[in-house]
Design a protein around this motif. Sequence first.
Motif, PDB file in Angstrom:
ATOM      1  N   VAL A 164      37.425   7.879   2.375  1.00 15.84           N
ATOM      2  CA  VAL A 164      35.995   7.605   2.087  1.00 15.84           C
ATOM      3  C   VAL A 164      35.473   6.358   1.407  1.00 15.84           C
ATOM      4  CG1 VAL A 164      33.994   8.628   0.931  1.00 15.84           C
ATOM      5  CG2 VAL A 164      35.720  10.240   1.362  1.00 15.84           C
ATOM      6  N   ARG A 165      34.985   5.466   2.380  1.00 10.03           N
ATOM      7  CA  ARG A 165      34.534   4.131   2.049  1.00 10.03           C
ATOM      8  C   ARG A 165      33.047   4.259   1.625  1.00 10.03           C
ATOM      9  NH1 ARG A 165      36.203  -0.065   6.393  1.00 10.03           N
ATOM     10  NH2 ARG A 165      37.356  -0.878   4.631  1.00 10.03           N
ATOM     11  N   PHE A 166      32.854   3.997   0.458  1.00 14.17           N
ATOM     12  CA  PHE A 166      31.698   3.928  -0.253  1.00 14.17           C
ATOM     13  C   PHE A 166      30.958   2.405   0.007  1.00 14.17           C
ATOM     14  CE2 PHE A 166      34.074   6.981  -2.521  1.00 14.17           C
ATOM     15  CZ  PHE A 166      33.169   7.950  -2.628  1.00 14.17           C
ATOM     16  N   ARG A 167      30.035   2.268   1.028  1.00 13.43           N
ATOM     17  CA  ARG A 167      29.313   1.218   1.249  1.00 13.43           C
ATOM     18  C   ARG A 167      28.253   0.684   0.505  1.00 13.43           C
ATOM     19  NH1 ARG A 167      31.780  -0.480   5.662  1.00 13.43           N
ATOM     20  NH2 ARG A 167      32.761   0.999   7.013  1.00 13.43           N
ATOM     21  N   ARG A 168      27.527   1.614  -0.324  1.00 12.02           N
ATOM     22  CA  ARG A 168      26.688   1.364  -1.361  1.00 12.02           C
ATOM     23  C   ARG A 168      27.145   1.573  -2.854  1.00 12.02           C
ATOM     24  NH1 ARG A 168      21.719   5.215   0.050  1.00 12.02           N
ATOM     25  NH2 ARG A 168      23.586   6.797   0.074  1.00 12.02           N
ATOM     26  N   THR A 169      27.441   0.385  -3.332  1.00 13.96           N
ATOM     27  CA  THR A 169      27.774   0.291  -4.836  1.00 13.96           C
ATOM     28  C   THR A 169      27.168  -0.632  -5.640  1.00 13.96           C
ATOM     29  OG1 THR A 169      29.638  -1.227  -4.151  1.00 13.96           O
ATOM     30  CG2 THR A 169      30.195   1.062  -3.619  1.00 13.96           C
ATOM     31  N   LEU A 170      27.295  -0.474  -6.950  1.00 14.13           N
ATOM     32  CA  LEU A 170      26.979  -1.746  -8.071  1.00 14.13           C
ATOM     33  C   LEU A 170      27.947  -2.769  -7.347  1.00 14.13           C
ATOM     34  CD1 LEU A 170      26.517   0.560 -11.170  1.00 14.13           C
ATOM     35  CD2 LEU A 170      24.759   0.085  -9.355  1.00 14.13           C
TER      36      LEU A 170
ATOM     37  N   THR B 217      27.429   9.968  -0.414  1.00 15.86           N
ATOM     38  CA  THR B 217      28.403   9.523   0.343  1.00 15.86           C
ATOM     39  C   THR B 217      29.724  10.763   0.450  1.00 15.86           C
ATOM     40  OG1 THR B 217      28.190   7.365   0.086  1.00 15.86           O
ATOM     41  CG2 THR B 217      30.412   7.974   1.178  1.00 15.86           C
ATOM     42  N   MET B 218      29.886  11.322  -0.686  1.00 16.21           N
ATOM     43  CA  MET B 218      30.766  12.388  -0.517  1.00 16.21           C
ATOM     44  C   MET B 218      30.364  13.701   0.202  1.00 16.21           C
ATOM     45  SD  MET B 218      34.134  13.151  -1.801  1.00 16.21           S
ATOM     46  CE  MET B 218      34.238  13.885  -0.331  1.00 16.21           C
ATOM     47  N   GLN B 219      29.168  13.832   0.107  1.00 15.27           N
ATOM     48  CA  GLN B 219      28.492  14.935   0.852  1.00 15.27           C
ATOM     49  C   GLN B 219      28.499  15.105   2.143  1.00 15.27           C
ATOM     50  OE1 GLN B 219      26.925  17.611  -1.108  1.00 15.27           O
ATOM     51  NE2 GLN B 219      26.684  18.690   0.870  1.00 15.27           N
ATOM     52  N   GLU B 220      28.468  13.773   2.612  1.00 14.17           N
ATOM     53  CA  GLU B 220      28.621  13.362   4.134  1.00 14.17           C
ATOM     54  C   GLU B 220      30.037  13.843   4.539  1.00 14.17           C
ATOM     55  OE1 GLU B 220      27.523   9.279   4.498  1.00 14.17           O
ATOM     56  OE2 GLU B 220      25.501   9.427   3.977  1.00 14.17           O
ATOM     57  N   ASN B 221      31.172  13.739   3.978  1.00 17.93           N
ATOM     58  CA  ASN B 221      32.373  13.963   4.100  1.00 17.93           C
ATOM     59  C   ASN B 221      32.765  15.502   3.834  1.00 17.93           C
ATOM     60  OD1 ASN B 221      33.989  11.076   4.863  1.00 17.93           O
ATOM     61  ND2 ASN B 221      32.373  10.866   3.534  1.00 17.93           N
ATOM     62  N   LEU B 222      31.996  15.997   3.356  1.00 18.88           N
ATOM     63  CA  LEU B 222      32.588  17.583   2.867  1.00 18.88           C
ATOM     64  C   LEU B 222      32.939  18.230   4.016  1.00 18.88           C
ATOM     65  CD1 LEU B 222      30.325  18.929  -0.038  1.00 18.88           C
ATOM     66  CD2 LEU B 222      32.693  18.361  -0.231  1.00 18.88           C
ATOM     67  N   PRO B 223      32.208  18.380   4.909  1.00 22.80           N
ATOM     68  CA  PRO B 223      32.562  19.280   6.156  1.00 22.80           C
ATOM     69  C   PRO B 223      34.351  19.221   6.305  1.00 22.80           C
ATOM     70  CG  PRO B 223      30.602  18.520   6.774  1.00 22.80           C
ATOM     71  CD  PRO B 223      30.953  17.648   5.542  1.00 22.80           C
ATOM     72  N   GLU B 224      34.453  17.846   6.559  1.00 24.09           N
ATOM     73  CA  GLU B 224      35.946  17.482   6.763  1.00 24.09           C
ATOM     74  C   GLU B 224      37.102  17.832   5.662  1.00 24.09           C
ATOM     75  OE1 GLU B 224      37.261  13.894   8.974  1.00 24.09           O
ATOM     76  OE2 GLU B 224      38.567  13.368   7.345  1.00 24.09           O
ATOM     77  N   VAL B 225      36.455  17.572   4.542  1.00 29.65           N
ATOM     78  CA  VAL B 225      37.121  18.096   3.503  1.00 29.65           C
ATOM     79  C   VAL B 225      37.405  19.441   3.414  1.00 29.65           C
ATOM     80  CG1 VAL B 225      37.597  17.995   0.818  1.00 29.65           C
ATOM     81  CG2 VAL B 225      36.508  16.089   2.151  1.00 29.65           C
ATOM     82  N   ARG B 226      36.489  20.384   3.513  1.00 28.93           N
ATOM     83  CA  ARG B 226      36.448  21.871   3.480  1.00 28.93           C
ATOM     84  C   ARG B 226      37.593  22.284   4.509  1.00 28.93           C
ATOM     85  NH1 ARG B 226      32.673  24.577   0.347  1.00 28.93           N
ATOM     86  NH2 ARG B 226      30.841  23.279  -0.246  1.00 28.93           N
ATOM     87  N   ALA B 227      37.278  21.701   5.737  1.00 31.87           N
ATOM     88  CA  ALA B 227      38.054  22.043   6.890  1.00 31.87           C
ATOM     89  C   ALA B 227      39.660  21.672   6.738  1.00 31.87           C
ATOM     90  CB  ALA B 227      37.704  21.282   8.230  1.00 31.87           C
ATOM     91  N   MET B 228      39.687  20.389   6.086  1.00 32.40           N
ATOM     92  CA  MET B 228      41.253  20.439   5.882  1.00 32.40           C
ATOM     93  C   MET B 228      42.009  21.197   4.734  1.00 32.40           C
ATOM     94  SD  MET B 228      42.284  17.316   7.584  1.00 32.40           S
ATOM     95  CE  MET B 228      41.432  15.903   8.503  1.00 32.40           C
TER      96      MET B 228
END
Length: 506
Positions: free
Chosen positions: A454-460, A482-493
Amino acid sequence: MIDRTTRRAATPKIPRAGGARRALALPGHAEDRARLALHRMERSLVRSRLARPDLLPEADYQNLRYAIGLARLGRFRPFNQRGGAEIDVDLSVVLPLRDWLLNHLHDPLRLPSPVEDKLALAREAADMARLLATEARAALLASHDKDFDAEALDREAGRRALVVVAGGGGGGGYVYAGAFACLAEAGLVPDYIVGNSMGAILGLMRAQHRNADFDEQIEFAAGLKKSDIYSAARRRRSEFCLGGLLYLHLTALHQRLSTGDLRRPMRLDELDIPLDVVVAGLKRHSYERLAPEIQAGEARAARLLPLPVRIASRLTRILQFFRSDMVMPIVLGRDAATRQLHAVDAAGFSAAVPSILQYEPGARAGATREILSELMARHELAALVDGGVADNVPTRAAWRGVAAGRAGGTRNGYYLAFDCFLPHLDPKNLWLWPITQTVQRQMRINRVYADTMVRFRRTLSPTNLVPGRAGLELAVEWGRQTMQENLPEVRAMLAPAALGGAAGPR
């Protein structure tokens, strides 16, 4: 049992293309390379089916995933024997299944071919994978009838532990708080965390309690002042760390992570979730070659300059630490001795940016000092500094930790890595460009071990160590999104796999 004649007849016509040979190109010794190749196969299978679930029946998908998990078996601790001995499975039973999968499915799943082609080949291979897995499972249960039962074996082969790897990046790492909160809201609790620098600090806060109160944690962080975290450097050189512009004391975190009637510092082995912390050990022979102004702290005259100017003047010094002849990665928490370290002290050293942030254990750190002194003498180290200069997103260290049993005894891990230290063409932070580029080059090996990066492109900004309520809430929201966008893959894995019947006519 399936005899050799039946096995040859049932084998589908799938291009072999040297899958086993390709696996040998991966890092590590032969057994690790084979398991890593299987791991990457499953990653590709899950992603492919996530993209086109209509092209691979659920029964075939379950059987393939279970077969891959069974083929990875080595040593594990049965989940229903907590505190019991770890079991080395009979590899002679597992190897035929493993070899077949690597030779028939590794290249079809791993090569850059269309998803439709990958899933067609996977469906064609599913029946044979099921037959071989059924045979191997029965043989393992027969040869290990005193060691584990079917439920324990199926859990090890079909369920994956959630392993979170949190990389460094200064104030940019506050997005991890939102990512952890998002995972918790989805019912996903890490089984093992490996952190570095700011990732070690955020990982430490997450690891303290399995059922964390994230609102309370954010409230705590929002109320922090600079004096709660760091102050002016107190001395030019400390016992364990290089001198720096600022003294990183983490007083507020020490107060938060104290336990018992006497409020003593909490140790790494007292956290609810196993946590390993990566630091960089500065080699003694390399330290002796450093310029005197780097070995020492800041010259008195330089203290008259504004702090940003003083920090910028030292940035070129940091780059020379990103060399294997200069530093070596040290994992605190991996062995019984370093698990006795005070947890905040371990995270503090991991965040001690060379020449900028200096960390030193507090007055009550007697055991910590003894453990670190022995560790540094054994490895011939001159100082401990920020783990990011050796291994910024340490997924390989996490892989080795799982292999050592740190994820509750299972060796079947899913590796979710967080990276917030990305190159940005930001006029305000152009001075960071060479460092972020160096870190990204350093990560080539670590990407091999990450299932989801997970690459966080918006950060402080990385320099924003105490962002206040508004900045923190913004970072948490960015991390959550950002994590929400990756949740489908995380759940599947993380979805469990079970061995069943065939999918039916094809």
